[in-house]
Design a protein around this motif. Structure first.
Motif, PDB file in Angstrom:
ATOM      1  N   UNK A   1      -3.241  10.413   9.431  1.00 59.96           N
ATOM      2  CA  UNK A   1      -3.677  10.181  10.816  1.00 59.96           C
ATOM      3  C   UNK A   1      -4.791   9.131  10.950  1.00 59.96           C
ATOM      4  N   UNK A   2      -5.276   8.613   9.826  1.00 61.81           N
ATOM      5  CA  UNK A   2      -6.356   7.623   9.886  1.00 61.81           C
ATOM      6  C   UNK A   2      -5.816   6.284  10.382  1.00 61.81           C
ATOM      7  N   UNK A   3      -6.705   5.402  10.826  1.00 62.67           N
ATOM      8  CA  UNK A   3      -6.262   4.086  11.295  1.00 62.67           C
ATOM      9  C   UNK A   3      -6.043   3.088  10.154  1.00 62.67           C
ATOM     10  N   UNK A   4      -6.196   3.523   8.903  1.00 65.00           N
ATOM     11  CA  UNK A   4      -6.151   2.601   7.769  1.00 65.00           C
ATOM     12  C   UNK A   4      -4.756   2.493   7.171  1.00 65.00           C
ATOM     13  N   UNK A   5      -4.390   1.283   6.781  1.00 59.95           N
ATOM     14  CA  UNK A   5      -3.129   1.061   6.067  1.00 59.95           C
ATOM     15  C   UNK A   5      -3.316   1.338   4.575  1.00 59.95           C
ATOM     16  N   UNK A   6      -4.575   1.222   4.107  1.00 62.85           N
ATOM     17  CA  UNK A   6      -4.903   1.426   2.706  1.00 62.85           C
ATOM     18  C   UNK A   6      -6.264   2.092   2.617  1.00 62.85           C
ATOM     19  N   UNK A   7      -6.417   3.034   1.694  1.00 63.80           N
ATOM     20  CA  UNK A   7      -7.717   3.692   1.547  1.00 63.80           C
ATOM     21  C   UNK A   7      -7.802   4.400   0.196  1.00 63.80           C
ATOM     22  N   UNK A   8      -9.036   4.483  -0.312  1.00 67.44           N
ATOM     23  CA  UNK A   8      -9.311   5.363  -1.447  1.00 67.44           C
ATOM     24  C   UNK A   8      -9.391   6.779  -0.899  1.00 67.44           C
ATOM     25  N   UNK A   9      -8.954   7.745  -1.686  1.00 68.43           N
ATOM     26  CA  UNK A   9      -8.940   9.143  -1.233  1.00 68.43           C
ATOM     27  C   UNK A   9      -9.651  10.001  -2.269  1.00 68.43           C
ATOM     28  N   UNK A  10     -10.559  10.850  -1.798  1.00 63.76           N
ATOM     29  CA  UNK A  10     -11.253  11.813  -2.646  1.00 63.76           C
ATOM     30  C   UNK A  10     -11.153  13.173  -1.972  1.00 63.76           C
TER      31      UNK A  10
END
Length: 157
Positions: free
Chosen positions: A31-40
């Motif tokens: 649901x985030x607005x990001x196409x790419x992200x680090x996830x923790x």
């Protein structure tokens, strides 16, 4: 009535069962607005993973590494929740609310005795101080000796 409910729930598509931390990662990334992200992700425990990290890209989540039970930032936090007299899995917010009023006088003891923080950010708990793997309490007598008192009585005011 049962048929109406069944018809309303008749979705097309595949049902996919994910692991606990994959669900956390997906529920944050998709649901985030990001196409790419680090996830923790970090919590007490889910299946065997207690923390995981990875990446999200478009409609994919890939978890690349994890820390496994019994080594857990969440269970460390729950151990202090228990030790200070609050109920585990429901009193953590109270401990968090009290934190700004405290002094960081136990940081060195915690880092020296309880948690080995690795260069890559992973952790390993010194299980000699914890009882949650074998008993009905989060901490043991060594933990109490380290901090100089028994766990606070939950009924104390």
């Amino acid at each position: 009535m049962k048929d109406v409910i069944h018809e309303q729930l008749n979705y097309s598509g595949e049902i996919i069962f994910t692991e606990h931390h994959e669900s956390h990662a997906a529920s944050a990334f998709f649901p985030s607005p990001f196409k790419e992200a680090a996830i923790l992700t970090m919590d007490g425990v889910g299946e065997w993973a207690t923390s995981s990290f990875g990446v999200g890209h478009d409609n994919q989540v890939e978890l690349m590494s994890e820390i496994r039970f019994p080594h857990s930032v969440g269970l460390l936090y729950s151990a202090f929740t228990y030790y200070t007299g609050f109920r585990v899995n429901s009193g953590e917010y109270k401990l968090m609310g009290l934190a700004p009023y405290g002094e960081p006088k136990y940081v060195d003891i915690i880092k020296r005795e309880l948690v080995d923080i690795k260069a890559d950010g992973s952790i390993k708990l010194n299980m000699r101080y914890f009882n949650y793997c074998a008993g009905l309490t989060m901490t043991n007598d060594r933990f109490c000796k380290l901090f100089g008192a028994p766990p606070r009585n939950p009924k104390a005011r």
